[in-house]
Motif scaffolding. Structure first.
Motif, short mmCIF file in Angstrom:
data_model
loop_
_atom_site.label_atom_id
_atom_site.label_comp_id
_atom_site.label_asym_id
_atom_site.label_seq_id
_atom_site.Cartn_x
_atom_site.Cartn_y
_atom_site.Cartn_z
N CYS A 85 0.81 -1.23 0.00
CA CYS A 85 0.00 0.00 0.00
C CYS A 85 0.84 1.28 0.00
N TYR A 86 0.37 2.23 -0.78
CA TYR A 86 0.92 3.60 -0.77
C TYR A 86 -0.21 4.54 -0.38
N PHE A 87 -0.07 5.20 0.77
CA PHE A 87 -1.08 6.17 1.20
C PHE A 87 -0.43 7.55 1.20
N CYS A 88 -1.03 8.43 0.42
CA CYS A 88 -0.37 9.69 0.11
C CYS A 88 -1.23 10.88 0.54
N VAL A 89 -0.57 11.92 1.02
CA VAL A 89 -1.27 13.19 1.26
C VAL A 89 -1.04 14.01 -0.01
N VAL A 90 -2.08 14.19 -0.80
CA VAL A 90 -1.88 14.78 -2.13
C VAL A 90 -1.99 16.30 -2.08
N ASP A 91 -0.91 16.92 -1.59
CA ASP A 91 -0.93 18.38 -1.41
C ASP A 91 -0.89 19.13 -2.75
N GLU A 92 -0.33 18.49 -3.80
CA GLU A 92 -0.33 19.17 -5.10
C GLU A 92 -1.74 19.26 -5.69
N HIS A 93 -2.59 18.33 -5.32
CA HIS A 93 -3.99 18.43 -5.75
C HIS A 93 -4.69 19.59 -5.06
N ALA A 94 -4.31 19.82 -3.81
CA ALA A 94 -5.00 20.86 -3.01
C ALA A 94 -4.81 22.25 -3.61
N ILE A 95 -3.67 22.48 -4.30
CA ILE A 95 -3.41 23.85 -4.79
C ILE A 95 -4.11 24.17 -6.11
N THR A 96 -4.97 23.28 -6.60
CA THR A 96 -5.77 23.63 -7.77
C THR A 96 -6.74 24.75 -7.44
N VAL A 97 -7.03 24.91 -6.16
CA VAL A 97 -7.79 26.08 -5.69
C VAL A 97 -6.90 26.81 -4.67
N PRO A 98 -7.08 28.13 -4.52
CA PRO A 98 -6.16 28.88 -3.64
C PRO A 98 -6.14 28.33 -2.21
N GLN A 99 -4.95 28.25 -1.63
CA GLN A 99 -4.79 27.79 -0.24
C GLN A 99 -3.88 28.78 0.48
N ALA A 100 -4.17 29.03 1.75
CA ALA A 100 -3.25 29.85 2.56
C ALA A 100 -2.03 28.99 2.88
N PRO A 101 -0.80 29.49 2.56
CA PRO A 101 0.40 28.64 2.69
C PRO A 101 0.59 27.98 4.05
N LEU A 102 0.48 28.75 5.12
CA LEU A 102 0.73 28.17 6.44
C LEU A 102 -0.30 27.11 6.77
N GLU A 103 -1.53 27.40 6.39
CA GLU A 103 -2.62 26.47 6.66
C GLU A 103 -2.43 25.18 5.88
N LEU A 104 -1.99 25.31 4.63
CA LEU A 104 -1.78 24.13 3.79
C LEU A 104 -0.73 23.22 4.41
N ARG A 105 0.37 23.83 4.84
CA ARG A 105 1.45 23.06 5.45
C ARG A 105 0.94 22.34 6.71
N GLN A 106 0.19 23.09 7.50
CA GLN A 106 -0.32 22.54 8.76
C GLN A 106 -1.30 21.39 8.48
N GLN A 107 -2.18 21.59 7.48
CA GLN A 107 -3.18 20.56 7.18
C GLN A 107 -2.54 19.31 6.56
N THR A 108 -1.42 19.52 5.87
CA THR A 108 -0.72 18.39 5.27
C THR A 108 -0.18 17.47 6.37
N LEU A 109 0.47 18.10 7.36
CA LEU A 109 1.00 17.31 8.49
C LEU A 109 -0.13 16.70 9.31
N SER A 110 -1.18 17.48 9.46
CA SER A 110 -2.33 17.02 10.23
C SER A 110 -2.95 15.78 9.61
N LEU A 111 -3.06 15.79 8.29
CA LEU A 111 -3.64 14.63 7.61
C LEU A 111 -2.73 13.41 7.74
N ALA A 112 -1.42 13.64 7.64
CA ALA A 112 -0.48 12.52 7.80
C ALA A 112 -0.61 11.95 9.22
N ALA A 113 -0.74 12.82 10.21
CA ALA A 113 -0.89 12.36 11.60
C ALA A 113 -2.20 11.58 11.76
#
Ligand code: ADP
Ligand code: NA
Length: 330
Positions: free
Chosen positions: A35-63
């Motif tokens: 299994c490969y389970f991925c946090v697809v942060d490049e998909h998230a930027i297809t719509v505008p994201q606040a940078p700090l929030e994106l970083r935080q949500q990426t780690l949060s999802l991995a956790a």
């Protein structure tokens, strides 16, 4: 052993829809598949994201992945943008996909209708090729997703067939053909406020979804205010009673009860009792996950796991990318 790829966008905290439709399945899959389970942060930027929030949500999802029970000894857990092969493969895939195919995707039609074609990024249109890349880079045979992703999986299969036909040598297919794996129940959890629409973590109306990190009292409030109907009869009839049917599916998905069990159990009781019990079932499911999540989020363990995951992912992804480039003549 068969191989699975699945990804979730860090565009907000996952909802119980994401849990039931995708994450919950992952826990069993890791025992039987590579299994490969991925946090697809490049998909998230297809719509505008606040940078700090994106970083935080990426780690949060991995956790959260780890908190629900994904085990880095069994599965590769990583962040998409840490493996550059994804962006490179996406380019090659875009060049072998027509604009017509992409404009037919209902998710693009929905999102671009809302904001107007000139108001959305080109990435919103070319998002499916990025997703095709996610799947093919790891030679995935199976992709466990919710019902909403079926069309993108069809596109992936069409692409693989075309790419192999154009560029593979006889008996040496470059890409593996994936199959879609839809959860039997709860493959489409609906909004609590508009039960004819799917529950989504990016819904501006926060009452429409339960986030996996919602506190117990918030969960109780949201379930209490979930839209039902005025009959007060608990039965499963998605067409005529979408609200209560959705709550029945959720209840069944988070417990050992089947929908039939629940209909029998709550026969003759009002929506109030049913909703109160459902809220407690969701709280019981999420509380231990939230405790583990909080331990992980502030630990070095998380960084180490993600670094190791990216290393493993890079090796596999770069090999496939190299085969693609060789095939094309790059
Ligand atoms: P969202 O629409 O909540 O932003 P994603 O696009 O990140 O969700 O999807 C992540 C995974 O969760 C996918 O496998 C998708 O099929 C699944 N999923 C998303 N929404 C639902 C839902 N309402 N019911 C069941 N599964 C869902
Ligand atoms: Na069940």
């Amino acid at each position: 052993m068969e191989t699975i790829f699945s990804g979730i966008q860090p565009s907000g905290t996952p909802t119980i829809g994401n849990y039931i439709g995708a994450i919950k399945q992952f826990i069993n899959l890791q025992n039987d598949y590579k299994c490969y389970f991925c946090v697809v942060d490049e998909h998230a930027i297809t719509v505008p994201q606040a940078p700090l929030e994106l970083r935080q949500q990426t780690l949060s999802l991995a956790a959260l992945y780890l908190a629900v029970g994904l085990n880095p000894k069994k599965a590769t857990i990583f962040i998409q943008s840490e493996v550059s092969a994804h962006a490179e493969a996406a380019w090659i895939i875009q060049c072998n996909t027509t604009i017509g195919e992409l404009e037919r995707m209902t998710q693009f039609k929905d999102k671009s209708q809302k904001n107007g074609r000139t108001g959305v990024s080109a990435g919103l249109l070319t998002y499916p090729p990025l997703m095709v890349g996610d799947i093919v880079l790891y030679n995935a045979n199976l992709v466990p997703v919710g019902d909403d992703q079926k069309q993108h999986l069809e596109l992936t299969r069409d692409f693989v067939e075309r790419f192999n036909k154009r560029y593979s040598q006889p008996n040496q297919e470059i890409l593996t053909m994936p199959e879609v794996k839809i959860a039997e129940h709860g493959s489409r959890v609906m909004s609590l406020q508009e039960p004819t629409k799917k529950m989504s973590k990016s819904d501006p109306n926060k009452k429409a979804f339960i986030s996996m990190l919602d506190e117990p009292d918030i969960i109780r409030k949201k379930i209490k205010s979930a839209v039902t109907d005025s009959t007060g009869i608990i039965e499963y009839d998605p067409e005529n009673k979408p609200g209560i049917s959705n709550l029945l599916s959720i209840f069944s998905a988070v417990t050992d009860f089947t929908i039939d069990d629940l209909v029998l159990k709550y026969n003759g009781q009002g929506y109030g009792v049913f909703k109160a019990d459902l809220a407690e079932a969701i709280v019981d499911l999420l509380l231990p996950i939230q405790t583990r999540y909080n331990e992980l989020l502030h630990s070095d363990e998380l960084d180490v796991i993600l670094d190791e995951g990216a290393q493993v992912a890079r090796l596999v992804a770069n090999k496939t990318l190299q085969r693609m480039k060789n095939g094309i003549g790059l």
